[in-house]
Design an enzyme around this catalytic site. Structure first.
Site, PDB file in Angstrom:
ATOM      1  NE  ARG A 210      21.911  -8.453  -2.555  1.00  0.00           N
ATOM      2  CZ  ARG A 210      22.864  -7.708  -3.154  1.00  0.00           C
ATOM      3  NH1 ARG A 210      22.566  -6.574  -3.726  1.00  0.00           N
ATOM      4  NH2 ARG A 210      24.107  -8.135  -3.147  1.00  0.00           N
TER       5      ARG A 210
ATOM      6  CE1 TYR B 224      -2.654  -2.466   2.849  1.00  0.00           C
ATOM      7  CE2 TYR B 224      -0.415  -1.656   3.087  1.00  0.00           C
ATOM      8  CZ  TYR B 224      -1.350  -2.647   3.247  1.00  0.00           C
ATOM      9  OH  TYR B 224      -0.968  -3.838   3.811  1.00  0.00           O
TER      10      TYR B 224
ATOM     11  CG  ASP C 208      -1.424   1.146  -4.163  1.00  0.00           C
ATOM     12  OD1 ASP C 208      -1.940   0.290  -4.916  1.00  0.00           O
ATOM     13  OD2 ASP C 208      -1.111   0.907  -2.986  1.00  0.00           O
TER      14      ASP C 208
ATOM     15  CE  LYS D 253      -2.995  -7.227  -0.413  1.00  0.00           C
ATOM     16  NZ  LYS D 253      -2.916  -5.774  -0.230  1.00  0.00           N
TER      17      LYS D 253
HETATM   18  C1  LIG Z   1      -2.037  -4.890   0.412  1.00  0.00           C
HETATM   19  C2  LIG Z   1      -1.826  -3.537  -0.142  1.00  0.00           C
HETATM   20  C3  LIG Z   1      -0.557  -2.935  -0.106  1.00  0.00           C
HETATM   21  C4  LIG Z   1       0.649  -3.613   0.540  1.00  0.00           C
HETATM   22  O1  LIG Z   1       0.991  -4.750  -0.163  1.00  0.00           O
HETATM   23  P1  LIG Z   1       1.817  -6.007   0.468  1.00  0.00           P
HETATM   24  O2  LIG Z   1       1.935  -6.912  -0.707  1.00  0.00           O
HETATM   25  O3  LIG Z   1       1.022  -6.542   1.599  1.00  0.00           O
HETATM   26  O4  LIG Z   1       3.125  -5.451   0.913  1.00  0.00           O
HETATM   27  C5  LIG Z   1      -0.416  -1.686  -0.665  1.00  0.00           C
HETATM   28  N1  LIG Z   1      -1.459  -1.037  -1.224  1.00  0.00           N
HETATM   29  C6  LIG Z   1      -2.686  -1.578  -1.256  1.00  0.00           C
HETATM   30  C7  LIG Z   1      -3.799  -0.808  -1.890  1.00  0.00           C
HETATM   31  C8  LIG Z   1      -2.916  -2.835  -0.729  1.00  0.00           C
HETATM   32  O5  LIG Z   1      -4.143  -3.370  -0.760  1.00  0.00           O
END
Ligand SMILES: *Cc1c(COP(=O)(O)O)cnc(C)c1O
Length: 358
Positions: free
Chosen positions: A26, A80, A152, A177
């Site tokens: 953890r 997002y 992000d 992603k």
């Molecule tokens: C998918 C996504 C997220 C969230 O990510 P998870 O791995 O699904 O929690 C955040 N920001 C962007 C731009 C995303 O495409």
């Protein structure tokens, strides 16, 4: 040459001084975590990195870590969906507030500033419209007003954009992603200065959002092909966007690599490549969009993005379903909009698939 999976929840005590240093899964300090942290920090040019159980774990832990009760964050209005909902619904319950601004208009930032403002939050490219906001101004604004700047950069990846070199403090990723790139895990990452990352790690240790060692192994492996995949996806997305733009049955294409994109020149300045995501509106409204998606043979109708398979969705039925029609209209997301995450198939095959479906 391949990092083994250290599938052990605990490790033999070796004299560690404090709770956060004892080796325990953890606490994100297994050999798998340490290898990934070093790799991600090097990729982004940051001092330190932390992997998390999902992109949302990285985003929520970072926001909570820097936004105590009574504080305030300025964020771009188009984010997002999960992040936007976290900011509007969860953060206020913890006593912090958000103001959404148009990050493409640097004059909008200053009126939003309060004595309690601690952070600004933007995305490198927005989903699903692929906007490229004034990222330089956002980073400079944060420096001028002593705020933590968070970006992000999921859609850009370190192959296409280097936020830390551009002046941002914290880079956040949904590693689900492009970083992993194989549509087989959910993971997140935070990269930045050691003191910032340490603060987020201590919070995550308590929230319990560490990444499992097997997922660490897969992410570590996925990263080995990141540059190859992204270069291919940059090229194929540009080829598909160009073909769609020329097609008489298409009303509009959103892709920063196209000269018709309102921020094309800025995108060329910021990014080494304009990424694998695009969106477009077929002529004929939502019914035409639905019919088109049913006729696609190679591209798969599914949410998410960044994998080897080309995926299509209608944001109004998936990622942006939670918004009201007025909110979607304000953001420019039409009911006919189709989002495409371009995969690793041959670009000619993809273009043929869309041409046939159109
Ligand atoms: C998918 C996504 C997220 C969230 O990510 P998870 O791995 O699904 O929690 C955040 N920001 C962007 C731009 C995303 O495409």
């Amino acid at each position: 040459m391949s990092l083994p999976i250290f599938q052990s929840s605990t490790f033999e005590y070796a004299g560690e001084a404090g709770y956060h240093d004892v080796r325990y899964l953890r606490l994100s300090n297994s050999p798998n975590h340490e290898a990934l942290h070093a790799k991600l920090a090097a990729l982004e040019g940051g001092e330190a990195a932390l992997v998390t159980a999902s992109g949302m774990a990285a985003i929520s832990a970072s926001l909570i870590a820097f936004l105590p009760a009574g504080s305030h964050v300025i964020a771009h209005r188009s984010l997002y969906g999960g992040t936007r909902t976290f900011l509007t619904q969860e953060l206020p319950r913890m006593g912090a507030e958000v103001t959404f601004v148009d990050a493409d208009d640097p004059f909008a930032w200053k009126p939003a500033l309060r004595p309690a403002t601690r952070a600004i939050y933007v995305e490198a490219m927005t989903n699903p419209l692929l906007e490229v906001v004034d990222l330089e101004a956002a980073a400079a604004f944060a420096r001028a007003h002593d705020l933590v700047s968070m970006i992000d950069a999921t859609l850009a990846t370190p192959v296409n954009y280097r936020p830390i070199e551009a002046g941002f403090d914290l880079v956040l990723h949904s590693a689900t992603k492009y970083l992993n790139g194989h549509t087989d895990i959910v993971a997140g990452a935070v990269i930045g200065r050691a003191a910032h990352v340490e603060r987020i790690k201590h919070l995550l240790d308590h929230l319990g959002g560490s990444l499992d060692p097997h997922a660490c192994f897969l992410l570590h492996r996925g990263l080995k092909t990141l540059a190859l995949r992204l270069r291919r996806q940059n090229e194929s997305a540009f080829a598909l966007a160009s073909a769609l733009e020329r097609h008489p049955a298409v009303a509009k294409v959103n892709y920063a690599g196209l000269e018709s994109h309102p921020r094309h020149a800025r995108a060329r300045r910021y990014f080494a490549g304009t990424g694998g995501l695009l969106s477009f509106e077929p002529r004929g409204g939502p019914a035409a969009a639905e019919a088109l998606m049913k006729r696609l043979e190679l591209a798969v109708v599914a949410p998410s993005l960044g994998g080897p398979e080309t995926l299509v969705t209608r944001p109004v039925t998936t990622s942006h379903r939670g918004l009201t029609p007025e909110e979607r209209r304000e953001l420019g997301i039409s009911d006919a909009l189709v989002r495409v995450s371009v995969g690793l198939e041959a670009a000619e095959d993809l273009i043929a698939d869309f041409a046939k479906a159109l």
